[in-house]
Write a protein that holds these residues in place. Sequence first.
Motif, mmCIF file in Angstrom:
data_model
loop_
_atom_site.group_PDB
_atom_site.id
_atom_site.type_symbol
_atom_site.label_atom_id
_atom_site.label_comp_id
_atom_site.label_asym_id
_atom_site.label_seq_id
_atom_site.Cartn_x
_atom_site.Cartn_y
_atom_site.Cartn_z
ATOM 1 N N GLN A 244 79.160 27.342 99.825
ATOM 2 C CA GLN A 244 80.579 27.117 100.123
ATOM 3 C C GLN A 244 80.730 26.677 101.575
ATOM 4 O O GLN A 244 81.461 25.735 101.883
ATOM 5 C CB GLN A 244 81.382 28.396 99.844
ATOM 6 N N TYR B 190 79.495 22.999 101.964
ATOM 7 C CA TYR B 190 80.438 21.980 101.507
ATOM 8 C C TYR B 190 81.744 21.997 102.288
ATOM 9 O O TYR B 190 82.438 20.984 102.346
ATOM 10 C CB TYR B 190 80.688 22.095 100.000
ATOM 11 N N GLY C 6 78.102 17.614 103.353
ATOM 12 C CA GLY C 6 77.665 17.514 101.963
ATOM 13 C C GLY C 6 78.549 16.602 101.137
ATOM 14 O O GLY C 6 78.762 16.831 99.954
ATOM 15 N N GLU C 7 79.058 15.548 101.759
ATOM 16 C CA GLU C 7 79.987 14.637 101.095
ATOM 17 C C GLU C 7 79.452 14.048 99.805
ATOM 18 O O GLU C 7 80.200 13.757 98.889
ATOM 19 C CB GLU C 7 80.364 13.481 102.037
ATOM 20 N N GLY D 255 77.067 15.482 97.797
ATOM 21 C CA GLY D 255 76.400 16.459 96.951
ATOM 22 C C GLY D 255 75.001 16.768 97.417
ATOM 23 O O GLY D 255 74.701 16.720 98.606
ATOM 24 N N CYS D 256 74.133 17.070 96.492
ATOM 25 C CA CYS D 256 72.758 17.465 96.783
ATOM 26 C C CYS D 256 71.887 16.221 96.960
ATOM 27 O O CYS D 256 71.731 15.425 96.020
ATOM 28 C CB CYS D 256 72.222 18.343 95.643
ATOM 29 N N ALA E 222 77.022 20.851 93.180
ATOM 30 C CA ALA E 222 76.634 19.567 93.773
ATOM 31 C C ALA E 222 77.227 18.412 92.975
ATOM 32 O O ALA E 222 77.690 17.417 93.551
ATOM 33 C CB ALA E 222 75.120 19.451 93.834
ATOM 34 N N ALA F 112 80.756 17.839 93.932
ATOM 35 C CA ALA F 112 80.889 17.097 95.189
ATOM 36 C C ALA F 112 80.834 15.598 94.942
ATOM 37 O O ALA F 112 81.609 14.835 95.516
ATOM 38 C CB ALA F 112 79.790 17.512 96.169
ATOM 39 N N ARG G 175 83.869 16.657 98.689
ATOM 40 C CA ARG G 175 83.356 17.815 99.405
ATOM 41 C C ARG G 175 84.276 19.021 99.302
ATOM 42 O O ARG G 175 83.824 20.149 99.097
ATOM 43 C CB ARG G 175 83.146 17.400 100.864
ATOM 44 N N GLU G 176 85.565 18.843 99.459
ATOM 45 C CA GLU G 176 86.496 19.986 99.415
ATOM 46 C C GLU G 176 86.516 20.631 98.035
ATOM 47 O O GLU G 176 86.567 21.857 97.913
ATOM 48 C CB GLU G 176 87.887 19.545 99.837
ATOM 49 N N ALA H 296 84.041 20.647 96.026
ATOM 50 C CA ALA H 296 82.756 21.340 95.902
ATOM 51 C C ALA H 296 82.804 22.690 96.604
ATOM 52 O O ALA H 296 82.241 23.672 96.104
ATOM 53 C CB ALA H 296 81.629 20.488 96.462
ATOM 54 N N ALA H 297 83.469 22.756 97.754
ATOM 55 C CA ALA H 297 83.589 24.041 98.456
ATOM 56 C C ALA H 297 84.332 25.045 97.579
ATOM 57 O O ALA H 297 83.933 26.215 97.476
ATOM 58 C CB ALA H 297 84.292 23.854 99.796
#
Length: 194
Positions: A88, A91, A95-96, A98-99, A164, A167, A172-173, A175-176
């Motif tokens: 969390q 992201y 981490g825009e 993802g993985c 991921a 994301a 990103r948000e 994903a967080a």
Amino acid sequence: MSTDAREALLRSAGRLFYAEGITATGVDAVVRSAGVTKPTLYAHFGSKAGLVAAVLHRRHEDRRAELEAWLAPRPAAEHPLAVFDWLQHFYAERGERGCGFLNAAAELAGPDGVAPGPDDAARAEVRAEKAWLRGLLTAGCAASGCREPERLGSQLLLLLDGVAGRAVVEGREAAAEAAVQARQAADVLLSACR
């Protein structure tokens, strides 16, 4: 050979491969960004495939050090949920896309997903990263008293990979927020496994 040039190539390629994609980023862009020549890149890495593998290896070392530092003050039994807290945090700040390991796996897959070729070393780095993370989760599950730690470690890795994916699809948000939800699901799974 200059270690400064090697480091510049790893930093530049890591940033470009993550932001633009591995296949979309040519060696010309990497050497331009690193401020070196193509012969320097080839002297250090042999090929673009060698550079990709080295970038993924460095990314693994960096992520491992970061996550282990995050977990160090916590008892091992708390590690599985703490990984989601770290995710969390990751992201929320970066981490825009993802993985980077899953992105690389998607780009480097052959027609059957595992065809041998020049990207074998890079694929091995992706597998090593995921195996390490699954092992970390499994060890934490075992420390927490889980009856089937290997199974739960694998399930928790699926949740992490799902975050991921969020994301990549929603940003990103999102994903967080998904990491928070995945932590809640992980807590339910851990409780059910004891």
